[in-house]
Motif scaffolding. Structure first.
Motif, PDB file in Angstrom:
ATOM      1  N   ALA A 115      22.703  36.363   8.784  1.00  0.00           N
ATOM      2  CA  ALA A 115      23.750  35.896   7.874  1.00  0.00           C
ATOM      3  C   ALA A 115      24.977  35.418   8.661  1.00  0.00           C
ATOM      4  CB  ALA A 115      24.141  37.015   6.904  1.00  0.00           C
ATOM      5  N   GLU A 116      25.325  36.140   9.718  1.00  0.00           N
ATOM      6  CA  GLU A 116      26.499  35.784  10.514  1.00  0.00           C
ATOM      7  C   GLU A 116      26.321  34.463  11.258  1.00  0.00           C
ATOM      8  OE1 GLU A 116      27.156  38.974  13.195  1.00  0.00           O
ATOM      9  OE2 GLU A 116      27.588  40.457  11.629  1.00  0.00           O
ATOM     10  N   ASN A 117      25.078  34.154  11.619  1.00  0.00           N
ATOM     11  CA  ASN A 117      24.827  33.017  12.512  1.00  0.00           C
ATOM     12  C   ASN A 117      24.002  31.919  11.868  1.00  0.00           C
ATOM     13  OD1 ASN A 117      25.921  34.177  15.163  1.00  0.00           O
ATOM     14  ND2 ASN A 117      24.525  35.787  14.496  1.00  0.00           N
ATOM     15  N   VAL A 118      23.964  31.902  10.540  1.00  0.00           N
ATOM     16  CA  VAL A 118      23.088  30.958   9.864  1.00  0.00           C
ATOM     17  C   VAL A 118      23.478  29.504  10.159  1.00  0.00           C
ATOM     18  CG1 VAL A 118      24.406  30.940   7.696  1.00  0.00           C
ATOM     19  CG2 VAL A 118      21.939  30.466   7.675  1.00  0.00           C
ATOM     20  N   ALA A 120       9.770  36.316   4.272  1.00  0.00           N
ATOM     21  CA  ALA A 120      10.286  36.271   2.909  1.00  0.00           C
ATOM     22  C   ALA A 120      11.698  36.848   2.829  1.00  0.00           C
ATOM     23  CB  ALA A 120       9.345  37.034   1.973  1.00  0.00           C
ATOM     24  N   ILE A 121      11.912  37.976   3.483  1.00  0.00           N
ATOM     25  CA  ILE A 121      13.241  38.610   3.457  1.00  0.00           C
ATOM     26  C   ILE A 121      14.270  37.725   4.161  1.00  0.00           C
ATOM     27  CG2 ILE A 121      14.578  40.570   4.319  1.00  0.00           C
ATOM     28  CD1 ILE A 121      12.018  42.275   3.924  1.00  0.00           C
ATOM     29  N   VAL A 123      18.805  33.530   4.300  1.00  0.00           N
ATOM     30  CA  VAL A 123      19.309  32.184   4.590  1.00  0.00           C
ATOM     31  C   VAL A 123      19.783  31.508   3.308  1.00  0.00           C
ATOM     32  CG1 VAL A 123      18.673  29.879   5.385  1.00  0.00           C
ATOM     33  CG2 VAL A 123      17.890  31.886   6.646  1.00  0.00           C
ATOM     34  N   LEU A 124      18.994  31.570   2.240  1.00  0.00           N
ATOM     35  CA  LEU A 124      19.344  30.887   0.996  1.00  0.00           C
ATOM     36  C   LEU A 124      20.571  31.506   0.332  1.00  0.00           C
ATOM     37  CD1 LEU A 124      15.761  30.333  -0.438  1.00  0.00           C
ATOM     38  CD2 LEU A 124      17.288  28.604   0.523  1.00  0.00           C
ATOM     39  N   GLU A 125      20.762  32.813   0.505  1.00  0.00           N
ATOM     40  CA  GLU A 125      21.959  33.454  -0.035  1.00  0.00           C
ATOM     41  C   GLU A 125      23.218  32.926   0.645  1.00  0.00           C
ATOM     42  OE1 GLU A 125      21.581  37.638   0.389  1.00  0.00           O
ATOM     43  OE2 GLU A 125      19.870  37.801  -0.983  1.00  0.00           O
ATOM     44  N   LYS A 134      16.969  23.896   1.543  1.00  0.00           N
ATOM     45  CA  LYS A 134      15.697  23.951   0.848  1.00  0.00           C
ATOM     46  C   LYS A 134      14.609  24.412   1.816  1.00  0.00           C
ATOM     47  CE  LYS A 134      16.636  20.354  -2.585  1.00  0.00           C
ATOM     48  NZ  LYS A 134      16.187  19.046  -3.165  1.00  0.00           N
ATOM     49  N   VAL A 135      13.669  25.160   1.298  1.00  0.00           N
ATOM     50  CA  VAL A 135      12.544  25.620   2.105  1.00  0.00           C
ATOM     51  C   VAL A 135      11.483  24.520   2.154  1.00  0.00           C
ATOM     52  CG1 VAL A 135      10.697  27.324   2.321  1.00  0.00           C
ATOM     53  CG2 VAL A 135      12.970  28.024   1.528  1.00  0.00           C
ATOM     54  N   ASP A 136      10.981  24.234   3.344  1.00  0.00           N
ATOM     55  CA  ASP A 136       9.890  23.279   3.526  1.00  0.00           C
ATOM     56  C   ASP A 136       8.952  23.856   4.578  1.00  0.00           C
ATOM     57  OD1 ASP A 136       8.149  21.221   4.094  1.00  0.00           O
ATOM     58  OD2 ASP A 136       9.682  19.666   4.216  1.00  0.00           O
TER      59      ASP A 136
END
Length: 389
Positions: free
Chosen positions: A94-97, A127-128, A133-135, A141-143
């Motif tokens: 989360a910190e480095n996304v 999955a986690i 990342v999406l949060e 978007k996931v690809d």
């Protein structure tokens, strides 16, 4: 953010009982490459990956560029070290996304769980982490088929790592693991490429340059020195020898048939290079010759040249055409220097109609007019060398 560099080993992971030797040589080459980079670097090798942890004041950008040129490294990744705990992994992610995703619009997560005792399996980790990342980047978007960026989570024996797309390393095997070679380095495009290709196969490289003062000047010599210095970025230290062929060339012009001049000169160059190579512990010569590219590189002409060598002659460019060689020269950064308009000794007295189908008996007949050994000895007496890199 505390970054680390992850160096993924390539071909040497396939070695057998001598793999430890290749590992130690590679680690030594990496340390040498980072010797003059600002800061301290700490090394930890495990599972075909060398993890480099920089001190707080280290120049990690410079280190990253250096290690990409170390032969034996297949891929280089900039990443973040984590505890082997999903809470810490998610927190660091989360910190480095933004660092991990850059300007990408699509991504996927990829988990590599070499520690099979870790409680979650790879799909669960993906999955986690994908959710994390999406949060933090709801615009993404996931690809899973063709993502712009892959975020890799590695669960290893002692810790975990997160990293984005790695960059291709130099490949090959580490310099020094396959002996030493002597490169016949001209100011052209081909010979630096040839030296790079053999160094990539593990040979430490020295070089010899043949000059013809006053017909070739200081600018030509500096051009060759610049080429050698560019090769040190990949090969490490290079001893560059300079040998004068003026007496030999003038003797050939005044004594021998013009159409055989280039071949006779090449034979003298190989004699001199062989003796220098043997004196300094090299086991072979390297040239940039490509079959049929010029008159002295026909099959018969190469055989005439080989006949006087005391060592094997390696020609890694032999099956490449000029455009392929130019592409490689651009990739390693030597092309712009190679095309500078300074002549080398081979072009000064080039015959108008060189012989492409030489007869060995005729070559020996021409050389019988000369005191070959004395000419070689006096040329070698002009040898001077400098250490580069």
């Amino acid at each position: 953010m505390k970054e680390v560099l992850l160096l993924k080993y390539g071909e040497i992971v396939l070695k057998g009982l001598n793999r430890g030797y290749f590992n130690s040589v590679l680690e030594s080459r990496v340390k040498r490459a980072l010797k003059n980079v600002q800061g301290e670097f700490y090394y930890d090798y495990a599972q075909s990956t060398l993890c480099i942890t920089p001190s707080d004041d280290a120049d990690i950008d410079a280190a990253y560029e250096r290690v990409k040129k170390v032969f034996g490294v297949a891929t280089v990744c900039r990443g973040i070290a984590c505890e082997k705990d999903m809470d810490d992994i998610q927190s660091k992610l989360a910190e480095n996304v933004d660092f991990l995703l850059g300007n990408a619009k699509t991504f996927k997560c990829d988990a590599k769980r070499s520690d099979k005792k870790f409680p979650l399996k790879s799909p669960e980790i993906c999955a986690i982490c994908g959710g994390t990342v999406l949060e933090n980047r709801p615009d993404m978007k996931v690809d899973v088929i063709n993502p712009e960026r892959v975020i890799t989570i590695e669960i290893r024996d002692r810790q975990a790592f997160i990293h984005g797309n790695g960059e291709k390393g130099a490949g090959g095997v580490p310099v020094g693991s396959s002996g030493r070679a002597m490169l016949m380095l001209s100011g052209g495009i081909d010979s630096p490429v040839a030296g790079h290709m053999i160094a990539r196969r593990g040979a430490a490289i020295d070089a010899v340059y043949f000059e013809t003062p006053p017909y070739t000047g200081e600018a030509a010599a500096m051009k060759v020195q610049t080429l050698a210095e560019k090769l040190t970025e990949y090969c490490g230290e290079i001893y560059l020898h300079s040998v004068s062929l003026t007496e030999i060339q003038e003797t050939l012009v005044s004594t021998c048939k013009e159409r055989l001049f280039t071949l006779l000169l090449r034979r003298f160059m190989v004699r001199c290079a062989s003796k220098i190579a043997k004196k300094y512990g090299a086991g072979c010569l390297i040239t940039g010759e490509s079959l049929a590219q010029v008159a002295s590189q026909t099959m018969l002409a190469l055989g005439v040249t080989d006949a006087v060598s005391e060592l094997p002659i390696l020609r890694p460019c032999i099956g490449l055409d000029k455009e392929e060689i130019v592409v490689r020269a651009r990739e390693i950064g030597t092309f712009e220097t190679s095309i500078l308009p300074y002549e080398d000794c081979c072009t000064v007295f080039t015959p108008k109609h060189p012989d492409t189908r030489p007869d060995m008996a005729e070559i020996l007949e021409e050389e019988a007019k000369l005191d070959v050994d004395a000419l070689v000895e006096r040329a070698l007496a002009t040898d001077r060398f400098i250490k580069l890199g």
